[in-house]
Design a protein around this motif. Structure first.
Motif, PDB file in Angstrom:
ATOM      1  N   SER A  77       0.821  -1.208   0.000  1.00  0.00           N
ATOM      2  CA  SER A  77       0.000   0.000   0.000  1.00  0.00           C
ATOM      3  C   SER A  77       0.863   1.270   0.000  1.00  0.00           C
ATOM      4  O   SER A  77       0.553   2.252  -0.691  1.00  0.00           O
ATOM      5  CB  SER A  77      -0.912  -0.044   1.223  1.00  0.00           C
ATOM      6  N   SER A  78       1.965   1.236   0.738  1.00  0.00           N
ATOM      7  CA  SER A  78       2.827   2.430   0.791  1.00  0.00           C
ATOM      8  C   SER A  78       3.357   2.757  -0.601  1.00  0.00           C
ATOM      9  O   SER A  78       3.389   3.919  -1.022  1.00  0.00           O
ATOM     10  CB  SER A  78       4.014   2.192   1.726  1.00  0.00           C
ATOM     11  N   ASN A 151      -7.515   3.597  10.138  1.00  0.00           N
ATOM     12  CA  ASN A 151      -6.318   3.862  10.933  1.00  0.00           C
ATOM     13  C   ASN A 151      -6.255   5.367  11.140  1.00  0.00           C
ATOM     14  O   ASN A 151      -6.082   6.099  10.162  1.00  0.00           O
ATOM     15  CB  ASN A 151      -5.071   3.365  10.166  1.00  0.00           C
ATOM     16  N   ASP A 179      -7.531   3.833   0.732  1.00  0.00           N
ATOM     17  CA  ASP A 179      -6.560   2.869   1.238  1.00  0.00           C
ATOM     18  C   ASP A 179      -7.368   1.783   1.954  1.00  0.00           C
ATOM     19  O   ASP A 179      -7.793   1.954   3.096  1.00  0.00           O
ATOM     20  CB  ASP A 179      -5.615   3.613   2.200  1.00  0.00           C
ATOM     21  N   TYR A 182      -7.348  -2.631   5.334  1.00  0.00           N
ATOM     22  CA  TYR A 182      -7.986  -3.476   6.367  1.00  0.00           C
ATOM     23  C   TYR A 182      -9.323  -4.075   5.901  1.00  0.00           C
ATOM     24  O   TYR A 182     -10.028  -4.705   6.697  1.00  0.00           O
ATOM     25  CB  TYR A 182      -8.199  -2.659   7.662  1.00  0.00           C
ATOM     26  N   SER A 209      -3.631  -4.618  -0.026  1.00  0.00           N
ATOM     27  CA  SER A 209      -2.289  -5.063   0.357  1.00  0.00           C
ATOM     28  C   SER A 209      -2.363  -6.404   1.077  1.00  0.00           C
ATOM     29  O   SER A 209      -3.331  -6.684   1.787  1.00  0.00           O
ATOM     30  CB  SER A 209      -1.671  -4.026   1.292  1.00  0.00           C
ATOM     31  N   SER A 211      -0.105  -7.048   3.290  1.00  0.00           N
ATOM     32  CA  SER A 211       0.707  -6.850   4.498  1.00  0.00           C
ATOM     33  C   SER A 211       0.014  -7.278   5.774  1.00  0.00           C
ATOM     34  O   SER A 211       0.630  -7.860   6.660  1.00  0.00           O
ATOM     35  CB  SER A 211       1.105  -5.379   4.629  1.00  0.00           C
ATOM     36  N   LYS A 212      -1.288  -6.952   5.908  1.00  0.00           N
ATOM     37  CA  LYS A 212      -1.970  -7.233   7.165  1.00  0.00           C
ATOM     38  C   LYS A 212      -2.748  -8.542   7.112  1.00  0.00           C
ATOM     39  O   LYS A 212      -3.228  -9.011   8.130  1.00  0.00           O
ATOM     40  CB  LYS A 212      -2.928  -6.073   7.519  1.00  0.00           C
ATOM     41  N   ARG A 219       5.846  -7.452   0.602  1.00  0.00           N
ATOM     42  CA  ARG A 219       5.729  -6.182  -0.149  1.00  0.00           C
ATOM     43  C   ARG A 219       4.864  -6.421  -1.393  1.00  0.00           C
ATOM     44  O   ARG A 219       5.285  -6.169  -2.520  1.00  0.00           O
ATOM     45  CB  ARG A 219       7.103  -5.589  -0.537  1.00  0.00           C
TER      46      ARG A 219
HETATM   47  C1  PLP Z   1      -3.715   2.754   6.474  1.00  0.00           C
HETATM   48  C2  PLP Z   1      -2.427   2.082   6.139  1.00  0.00           C
HETATM   49  N1  PLP Z   1      -1.919   2.204   4.911  1.00  0.00           N
HETATM   50  C3  PLP Z   1      -0.758   1.610   4.563  1.00  0.00           C
HETATM   51  C4  PLP Z   1      -0.020   0.885   5.473  1.00  0.00           C
HETATM   52  C5  PLP Z   1       1.268   0.242   5.014  1.00  0.00           C
HETATM   53  O1  PLP Z   1       0.921  -0.801   4.119  1.00  0.00           O
HETATM   54  P1  PLP Z   1       1.947  -1.672   3.286  1.00  0.00           P
HETATM   55  O2  PLP Z   1       2.683  -2.558   4.236  1.00  0.00           O
HETATM   56  O3  PLP Z   1       1.073  -2.466   2.357  1.00  0.00           O
HETATM   57  O4  PLP Z   1       2.843  -0.752   2.558  1.00  0.00           O
HETATM   58  C6  PLP Z   1      -0.509   0.730   6.768  1.00  0.00           C
HETATM   59  C7  PLP Z   1       0.271  -0.021   7.766  1.00  0.00           C
HETATM   60  O5  PLP Z   1       0.189   0.217   8.953  1.00  0.00           O
HETATM   61  C8  PLP Z   1      -1.739   1.346   7.106  1.00  0.00           C
HETATM   62  O6  PLP Z   1      -2.271   1.223   8.327  1.00  0.00           O
END
Ligand code: PLP
Length: 367
Positions: A77-78, A151, A179, A182, A209, A211-212, A219
């Motif tokens: 996501s970043s 978040n 974004d 979640y 993503s 990631s979570k 990545r």
């Molecule tokens: C709202 C939000 N966006 C992006 C990220 C980072 O995501 P990624 O690991 O997919 O880059 C986070 C991680 O805490 C998040 O809470």
């Protein structure tokens, strides 16, 4: 710089918003292999067979068809947010965000030389009247939102709010960057579908993503939008030069999507995180009672706790660290330096006994 997963043995750090290292699916990556096509420069929008597998999984999870040609792979996501800045931003432009918002996203926009303007939320997400006024006043390049299990607040936009938000975006042509990291991490009730699935006339980019919901070290993530939006991102110089993102990682995750192992892992995470959320919520409720306000989370990673007496929680942070616990002061999540009486607490990183202990330590300083 320390790796992101380093834990101190003394400090229970509820400021960290990361998955528990003990829950990372190491076993599922023991027998990995990749073929030659994944070691070559990849298709600009990301490997086609992976996008097909992802589209099929998302269709199930979202309860509505997702087409592979509306997805583009990213390094999480970043990385997607960074690509959004390249496509939609420019130095000196204004970006609207929720107040409060994901603090690192705001940093990322600032790093690109953009002005961040915060718009108030209510308990159903962004305040639409305030957003419309801000769009009118600032002519922003885009509006950044976290629609599900926000978040830091944990709020989920209900269906009607999403309909109205997307209608506003279609009317004003102000792009929405949603974004949705979640989105699939719900505990009991699925949130309404991602914002990119409402109206093709509205310029909406939804970001997902792994990631979570699997492992951040992969990545691996995606952008979802109309074919025009996907082709705009796909033709970026980054991808014309380097080819599509994550060819090897997507090859490792693809079999897990197809054989059901990913779904099993995710269901286990939903169960464990849901129990941890309940544990932290009830411990806090017992320790602080009427002194605080919280919303019980039904997904995501965070509890947003606010002291009703209006105290500034950052005044207590040092003492809390001395007592062996840390939190993220709400003020850090606010472009307007608001939310001084609030804190973000992550329930994902620690086990239930550790969360109870963290709560006892918090109470010893703040109750
Ligand atoms: C709202 C939000 N966006 C992006 C990220 C980072 O995501 P990624 O690991 O997919 O880059 C986070 C991680 O805490 C998040 O809470």
């Amino acid at each position: 710089m320390a790796p992101q997963v380093t834990r101190s043995s003394q400090l229970l750090d509820l400021a960290v918003g990361q998955p528990d290292p003990a829950l990372l699916p190491v076993d599922q990556f023991q027998n990995c292999s990749v073929n030659a096509s994944r070691l070559a420069y990849g298709e600009q929008t990301g490997d086609a067979s992976f996008r097909k597998a992802l589209a099929s999984w998302l269709s199930e999870d979202y309860g509505q068809p997702v087409h592979a040609d509306r997805l583009l792979l990213t390094n999480g996501s970043s990385n997607a947010l960074d690509m959004v800045c390249t496509q939609f931003g420019r130095p000196g432009a204004t970006v609207l965000v929720e107040d409060p918002s994901y603090f690192i996203a705001m940093d990322l926009f600032r790093e690109r030389g953009m002005n961040v303007v915060a718009v108030p939320m209510d308990d159903e997400g962004i305040n639409l009247a305030a957003l419309e006024q801000a769009i009118d006043q600032y002519q922003p390049n885009f509006f950044y939102t976290v629609p599900s299990f926000h978040n830091p607040t944990g709020v989920t936009q209900p269906l009607q709010r999403r309909n109205d938000l997307v209608a506003l975006c279609a009317r004003t042509q102000c792009p929405i960057i949603a974004d949705e990291i979640y989105q699939s991490l719900y505990f009991t009730q699925k949130p309404p579908r991602p914002l990119a699935m409402f109206d093709d006339d509205a310029p909406v980019v939804s970001i997902g993503s792994f990631s979570k919901i699997l492992a951040p070290g992969l990545r691996l993530g995606w952008i979802q939008g109309t074919e025009a939006i996907v082709s705009r991102f796909g033709n970026a110089a980054l991808l014309r030069s380097g080819g599509g993102l994550a060819p090897v990682t997507s090859a490792l995750v693809e079999p897990l999507l197809l054989n059901g192992e990913f779904e099993q892992t995710l269901n286990r995470l939903r169960q464990i995180y849901s129990e941890r959320a309940d544990c932290l919520y009830h411990s806090l409720e017992a320790a602080f009672g009427e002194q605080i306000h919280m919303v019980r989370p039904d997904g995501g990673f965070f509890i947003w706790l606010s002291f009703v007496d209006g105290r500034d929680v950052s005044n207590y942070q040092e003492a809390a660290k001395q007592a062996g616990v840390n939190f993220l002061p709400g003020q850090l999540c606010s472009e307007n330096n608001g939310f001084q009486s609030s804190m973000r607490l992550c329930f994902a990183w620690y086990s239930e006994p550790q969360l109870q202990e963290a709560c006892n330590r918090l109470a010893s300083v703040l109750a």
